[in-house]
Design a protein around this motif. Structure first.
Motif, PDB file in Angstrom:
ATOM      1  N   ALA A  35     -13.758  38.091  60.541  1.00 34.60           N
ATOM      2  CA  ALA A  35     -14.009  37.475  61.963  1.00 34.60           C
ATOM      3  C   ALA A  35     -13.441  38.343  63.029  1.00 34.60           C
ATOM      4  N   GLN A  36     -12.529  39.207  62.870  1.00 34.12           N
ATOM      5  CA  GLN A  36     -12.205  40.119  64.051  1.00 34.12           C
ATOM      6  C   GLN A  36     -13.513  40.980  64.263  1.00 34.12           C
ATOM      7  N   ILE A  37     -14.078  41.474  63.167  1.00 32.57           N
ATOM      8  CA  ILE A  37     -15.348  42.400  63.448  1.00 32.57           C
ATOM      9  C   ILE A  37     -16.268  41.658  64.078  1.00 32.57           C
ATOM     10  N   ALA A  38     -16.621  40.453  64.037  1.00 32.46           N
ATOM     11  CA  ALA A  38     -17.828  39.386  64.475  1.00 32.46           C
ATOM     12  C   ALA A  38     -17.171  39.412  65.877  1.00 32.46           C
ATOM     13  N   ARG A  39     -15.847  39.291  66.258  1.00 33.74           N
ATOM     14  CA  ARG A  39     -15.645  39.325  67.703  1.00 33.74           C
ATOM     15  C   ARG A  39     -15.783  40.496  68.389  1.00 33.74           C
ATOM     16  N   ASP A  40     -15.686  41.578  67.849  1.00 35.91           N
ATOM     17  CA  ASP A  40     -15.697  42.907  68.595  1.00 35.91           C
ATOM     18  C   ASP A  40     -17.059  43.487  68.720  1.00 35.91           C
ATOM     19  N   TYR A  41     -18.027  42.959  67.888  1.00 39.39           N
ATOM     20  CA  TYR A  41     -19.397  43.066  67.967  1.00 39.39           C
ATOM     21  C   TYR A  41     -20.422  42.219  67.777  1.00 39.39           C
ATOM     22  N   PRO A  42     -20.341  41.185  69.028  1.00 35.86           N
ATOM     23  CA  PRO A  42     -21.043  39.988  69.116  1.00 35.86           C
ATOM     24  C   PRO A  42     -22.396  40.084  69.155  1.00 35.86           C
ATOM     25  N   THR A  43     -22.811  40.831  70.034  1.00 38.05           N
ATOM     26  CA  THR A  43     -24.375  41.022  70.421  1.00 38.05           C
ATOM     27  C   THR A  43     -25.325  41.528  69.544  1.00 38.05           C
ATOM     28  N   PHE A  44     -24.902  42.662  68.949  1.00 43.83           N
ATOM     29  CA  PHE A  44     -26.010  43.626  68.273  1.00 43.83           C
ATOM     30  C   PHE A  44     -25.383  43.869  66.888  1.00 43.83           C
ATOM     31  N   GLY A  45     -24.176  43.671  66.905  1.00 48.83           N
ATOM     32  CA  GLY A  45     -23.481  43.942  65.370  1.00 48.83           C
ATOM     33  C   GLY A  45     -23.220  45.326  65.226  1.00 48.83           C
ATOM     34  N   THR A  46     -22.880  45.533  63.951  1.00 48.91           N
ATOM     35  CA  THR A  46     -22.527  46.968  63.459  1.00 48.91           C
ATOM     36  C   THR A  46     -23.632  47.618  62.930  1.00 48.91           C
ATOM     37  N   GLY A  47     -24.810  47.030  62.629  1.00 46.13           N
ATOM     38  CA  GLY A  47     -25.803  47.704  62.181  1.00 46.13           C
ATOM     39  C   GLY A  47     -26.067  47.357  60.582  1.00 46.13           C
ATOM     40  N   PRO A  48     -27.238  47.194  59.878  1.00 47.62           N
ATOM     41  CA  PRO A  48     -27.242  46.715  58.699  1.00 47.62           C
ATOM     42  C   PRO A  48     -26.768  47.683  57.757  1.00 47.62           C
ATOM     43  N   GLY A  49     -26.117  47.241  56.738  1.00 47.91           N
ATOM     44  CA  GLY A  49     -25.464  48.056  55.711  1.00 47.91           C
ATOM     45  C   GLY A  49     -24.381  48.729  56.042  1.00 47.91           C
ATOM     46  N   THR A  50     -23.553  48.140  57.252  1.00 48.10           N
ATOM     47  CA  THR A  50     -22.625  49.074  57.612  1.00 48.10           C
ATOM     48  C   THR A  50     -21.266  48.235  57.299  1.00 48.10           C
ATOM     49  N   PHE A  51     -21.289  47.220  56.634  1.00 45.63           N
ATOM     50  CA  PHE A  51     -19.984  46.162  56.563  1.00 45.63           C
ATOM     51  C   PHE A  51     -19.093  46.966  55.843  1.00 45.63           C
ATOM     52  N   ALA A  52     -19.207  47.509  54.804  1.00 48.26           N
ATOM     53  CA  ALA A  52     -18.177  48.183  53.870  1.00 48.26           C
ATOM     54  C   ALA A  52     -17.438  49.303  54.708  1.00 48.26           C
ATOM     55  N   TRP A  53     -18.315  50.141  55.593  1.00 46.23           N
ATOM     56  CA  TRP A  53     -17.760  50.947  56.354  1.00 46.23           C
ATOM     57  C   TRP A  53     -16.604  50.668  57.111  1.00 46.23           C
ATOM     58  N   VAL A  54     -17.200  49.435  58.189  1.00 49.18           N
ATOM     59  CA  VAL A  54     -16.606  48.972  59.167  1.00 49.18           C
ATOM     60  C   VAL A  54     -15.253  48.230  58.777  1.00 49.18           C
ATOM     61  N   TYR A  55     -15.435  47.718  57.541  1.00 48.31           N
ATOM     62  CA  TYR A  55     -14.353  46.546  56.961  1.00 48.31           C
ATOM     63  C   TYR A  55     -12.916  47.542  57.025  1.00 48.31           C
ATOM     64  N   GLN A  56     -13.128  48.564  56.355  1.00 48.12           N
ATOM     65  CA  GLN A  56     -11.892  49.240  56.117  1.00 48.12           C
ATOM     66  C   GLN A  56     -11.123  49.680  57.347  1.00 48.12           C
ATOM     67  N   LEU A  57     -11.693  49.641  58.820  1.00 45.90           N
ATOM     68  CA  LEU A  57     -11.008  49.961  59.759  1.00 45.90           C
ATOM     69  C   LEU A  57     -10.348  48.671  60.284  1.00 45.90           C
ATOM     70  N   TYR A  58     -10.535  47.710  59.728  1.00 47.41           N
ATOM     71  CA  TYR A  58      -9.993  46.067  60.148  1.00 47.41           C
ATOM     72  C   TYR A  58      -9.112  45.641  59.182  1.00 47.41           C
ATOM     73  N   ARG A  59      -8.497  46.475  58.157  1.00 51.12           N
ATOM     74  CA  ARG A  59      -7.519  45.886  57.292  1.00 51.12           C
ATOM     75  C   ARG A  59      -6.280  45.856  57.903  1.00 51.12           C
ATOM     76  N   ALA A  60      -5.455  44.942  57.742  1.00 52.16           N
ATOM     77  CA  ALA A  60      -4.008  44.953  58.340  1.00 52.16           C
ATOM     78  C   ALA A  60      -3.359  46.060  57.886  1.00 52.16           C
ATOM     79  N   ASN A  61      -3.178  46.188  56.761  1.00 51.61           N
ATOM     80  CA  ASN A  61      -2.365  47.507  56.250  1.00 51.61           C
ATOM     81  C   ASN A  61      -3.219  48.088  54.954  1.00 51.61           C
ATOM     82  N   ALA A  62      -2.779  49.125  54.756  1.00 46.73           N
ATOM     83  CA  ALA A  62      -3.512  49.960  53.652  1.00 46.73           C
ATOM     84  C   ALA A  62      -3.278  49.586  52.303  1.00 46.73           C
ATOM     85  N   SER A  63      -2.496  48.518  51.954  1.00 42.83           N
ATOM     86  CA  SER A  63      -2.528  47.958  50.537  1.00 42.83           C
ATOM     87  C   SER A  63      -3.481  46.883  50.651  1.00 42.83           C
TER      88      SER A  63
END
Length: 156
Positions: A35-63
């Motif tokens: 949901a945080q990713i969706a709030r940060d990229y509302p209009t055009f998104g992150t691009g097809p197939g990029t979820f896995a790569w962007v998700y790692q930047l939004y984890r609360a901690n490394a665990s």
């Protein structure tokens, strides 16, 4: 359903016992981060197939687990395509629905069409809680059903 429960209850019972204890297999955490990713990229998104790569930047901690899918195809589509692409996809589905009202096409009984819509509706509902459209065979079947529906019309 009874046969499925009889044959698979030994595997299913532990899963049902722990589904809410483990916060739906960690999906609550995934939904929160997504949901945080969706709030940060509302209009055009992150691009097809990029979820896995962007998700790692939004984890609360490394665990936290680095997830490859949002386990919610609706949310993941909104993240990767933004509202612009998501609206285009919904418009395409609406066109398939409205196309039946036009008299041109192969005339079929309403029951045949309703069974196809039931299958598609089940897949769209399943997409809310998992990722069936990330599986190419399921996506291909769904698109074929859309193409079939597009070619059909009401009986005159």
């Amino acid at each position: 359903l009874g046969l499925a429960a009889y044959l698979g209850w030994k595997s299913l019972a532990p899963r049902l016992d722990s589904i809410f204890a483990d916060k739906m297999s960690g999906r609550v955490e995934i939904y929160h981060n997504a949901a945080q990713i969706a709030r940060d990229y509302p209009t055009f998104g992150t691009g097809p197939g990029t979820f896995a790569w962007v998700y790692q930047l939004y984890r609360a901690n490394a665990s936290q687990v680095w997830e490859a899918y949002a386990h919610n195809d609706w949310l993941e589509t909104r993240i990767t395509f933004g509202w612009v692409g998501f609206t285009m996809i919904l418009t395409a589905l609406l066109i398939v629905l409205v196309r039946r009202l036009v008299s041109r096409g192969i005339a079929v009984h309403w029951l045949f069409v309703s069974m196809i819509w039931l299958a598609m509706g089940g897949c769209l509902l399943h997409a809310r809680f998992d990722f069936p459209f990330q599986i190419y065979s399921t996506l291909a079947l769904f698109l074929q059903l859309c193409a079939i529906l597009f070619c059909l019309s009401r009986k005159a």
